[in-house]
Design an enzyme around this catalytic site. Structure first.
Site, mmCIF file in Angstrom:
data_model
loop_
_atom_site.group_PDB
_atom_site.id
_atom_site.type_symbol
_atom_site.label_atom_id
_atom_site.label_comp_id
_atom_site.label_asym_id
_atom_site.label_seq_id
_atom_site.Cartn_x
_atom_site.Cartn_y
_atom_site.Cartn_z
ATOM 1 N N LYS A 5 0.860 -1.178 0.000
ATOM 2 C CA LYS A 5 0.000 0.000 0.000
ATOM 3 C C LYS A 5 0.898 1.230 0.000
ATOM 4 C CE LYS A 5 -3.613 2.473 2.392
ATOM 5 N NZ LYS A 5 -4.672 2.429 3.397
ATOM 6 N N LYS A 59 -2.131 -1.504 -3.853
ATOM 7 C CA LYS A 59 -2.990 -0.326 -3.829
ATOM 8 C C LYS A 59 -2.152 0.940 -3.886
ATOM 9 C CE LYS A 59 -6.088 1.834 -0.617
ATOM 10 N NZ LYS A 59 -6.476 1.879 0.757
HETATM 11 C C1 PBG Z 1 -7.571 3.421 5.264
HETATM 12 C C2 PBG Z 1 -7.819 3.221 3.832
HETATM 13 C C3 PBG Z 1 -7.629 4.143 2.794
HETATM 14 C C4 PBG Z 1 -8.156 3.546 1.649
HETATM 15 C C5 PBG Z 1 -8.615 2.269 2.008
HETATM 16 N N1 PBG Z 1 -8.384 2.071 3.365
HETATM 17 C C6 PBG Z 1 -7.125 5.536 2.787
HETATM 18 C C7 PBG Z 1 -5.816 5.869 3.337
HETATM 19 O O1 PBG Z 1 -4.958 5.029 3.572
HETATM 20 O O2 PBG Z 1 -5.622 7.064 3.570
HETATM 21 C C8 PBG Z 1 -8.243 4.200 0.296
HETATM 22 C C9 PBG Z 1 -9.252 3.636 -0.653
HETATM 23 C C10 PBG Z 1 -9.570 4.530 -1.806
HETATM 24 O O3 PBG Z 1 -8.941 5.585 -2.014
HETATM 25 O O4 PBG Z 1 -10.483 4.167 -2.560
HETATM 26 N N2 PBG Z 1 -6.464 2.908 5.838
#
Ligand code: PBG
Length: 336
Positions: A204, A258
């Site tokens: 991520k 992601k």
């Molecule tokens: C939270 C989380 C996030 C997303 C999914 N879980 C945001 C972040 O890390 O700030 C993003 C998903 C999206 O942008 O569609 N931990």
């Protein structure tokens, strides 16, 4: 690298023959997206208002628990295997330590119980991270401006347990703390949840593409600073291998990359290196960009949807978390 040989230089070879008609393209097509590949992320709101639009994400609403049950039924009717739940926690319940995340009656848990009772056959994925619950919008506990790792992991284990008790089928830690997959696996097993799976957000990245999501869960206004001490540097690729290797060793059943489209190289590397079920998250900013381009008359949104989702499959993804899930499922049903 393939060397140019006399064979590849043979001018009688005409690759266009395989593209000459739609039937021929269908015959040679290497990758297809199906409804089985889709995970539908939804946002849950407190209160009885069935739907509240999210300005930056046209077509995506925050849903009341009752409306989420209807959406879950729609997912089943469309043949979508699983949905992923994200709560918009009321601001008075957000605090420094994200304690609402451990409340067995929080919004996510109430939605899980209601959906599980109504549609037991639908897979339910829950997000484990503290950002929808903290007053500072970070995914972990903070001390003197530092995100604490092991203290956060202890809280994440409790968060995972209340979700499993409420009916979560797949726990998806998105927090990027070190060691959280192993700790959550042990906590689940100790409590008798051997059958609850873990989908690790292994790679991520600290990304600009999460903007609309943070609007949707109400953390964009509260977030102080950035998430670069825990989410990955987008310049790195070997580091994704290290993260995924650890998560798999710690017990992850599935790994995820992601954001999605700008990171297809990572999807491909993880899938070819480990051969485990590998998912990609086409995140809120990717969805919002396509919708904005469509609203401006610049692209055909349906064609862009099918193209981007097929690209994930080509890169090696076993499935995609995408806000296009219902639209894609409808498209596939119509074009079957
Ligand atoms: C939270 C989380 C996030 C997303 C999914 N879980 C945001 C972040 O890390 O700030 C993003 C998903 C999206 O942008 O569609 N931990």
């Amino acid at each position: 690298m393939r060397k140019l040989s006399a064979d590849t230089l043979d001018l009688t070879r005409r690759p266009r023959r395989n593209r000459k008609a739609e039937w021929a393209r269908r015959l040679v097509r290497e990758n297809r997206i199906t409804t089985d590949d889709l995970i539908w992320p939804i946002f849950i709101n407190e209160g009885d208002t069935p739907r509240e639009p999210i300005a930056s994400m046209p077509g995506v609403d925050r849903l009341s628990v009752a409306e989420a049950v209807k959406v879950a039924q729609e997912a089943v009717a469309l043949g979508i295997p699983a949905i992923a739940l994200f709560p918009n926690t009321p601001s008075h319940l957000r605090d420094e330590t994200g304690s609402e995340a451990m409340n067995p009656d929080n919004l996510t848990c109430r939605a899980l119980r209601a959906i599980k009772a109504a549609v037991p056959g639908l897979g339910l994925v829950t997000d484990v991270a503290l950002d929808p619950y903290t007053s500072h919008g970070h995914d972990g506990l903070i001390e003197d401006g530092r995100i604490l790792n092991d203290e956060t992991v202890a809280v994440l284990c409790k968060q995972a347990l209340v979700q499993a008790e409420a009916g979560a089928d797949i726990i998806a830690p998105s927090d990027m703390m070190d060691g959280r997959v192993g700790a959550i696996r042990a906590a689940l097993d100790d409590a008798g949840f051997q059958d609850v799976s873990i989908m690790a957000y292994s790679a991520k990245y600290a990304s600009a593409y999460y903007g609309p999501f943070r609007d949707a869960v109400g953390s964009s206004g509260t977030l102080s600073g950035d998430k670069k001490t825990y989410q990955m540097d987008y310049a790195n690729s070997d580091e994704a291998i290290i993260e995924a290797e650890l998560d798999i060793a710690e017990g992850a059943d599935m790994v995820m990359v992601k954001p999605g489209l700008p990171y297809l190289d990572i999807v491909h590397r993880l899938k070819s290196t480990f051969g485990v079920p590998t998912y990609a998250y086409q995140v809120s900013g990717e969805y919002a960009m396509l919708q904005a381009a469509s609203a401006a008359g610049m692209i055909d949104i349906e064609k862009a949807m099918v193209e981007t989702l097929t690209a994930f499959k080509r890169a090696g993804a076993d499935g995609i978390l995408t806000y296009f899930a219902p639209a894609m499922a409808r498209y596939l049903a119509k074009n079957a």
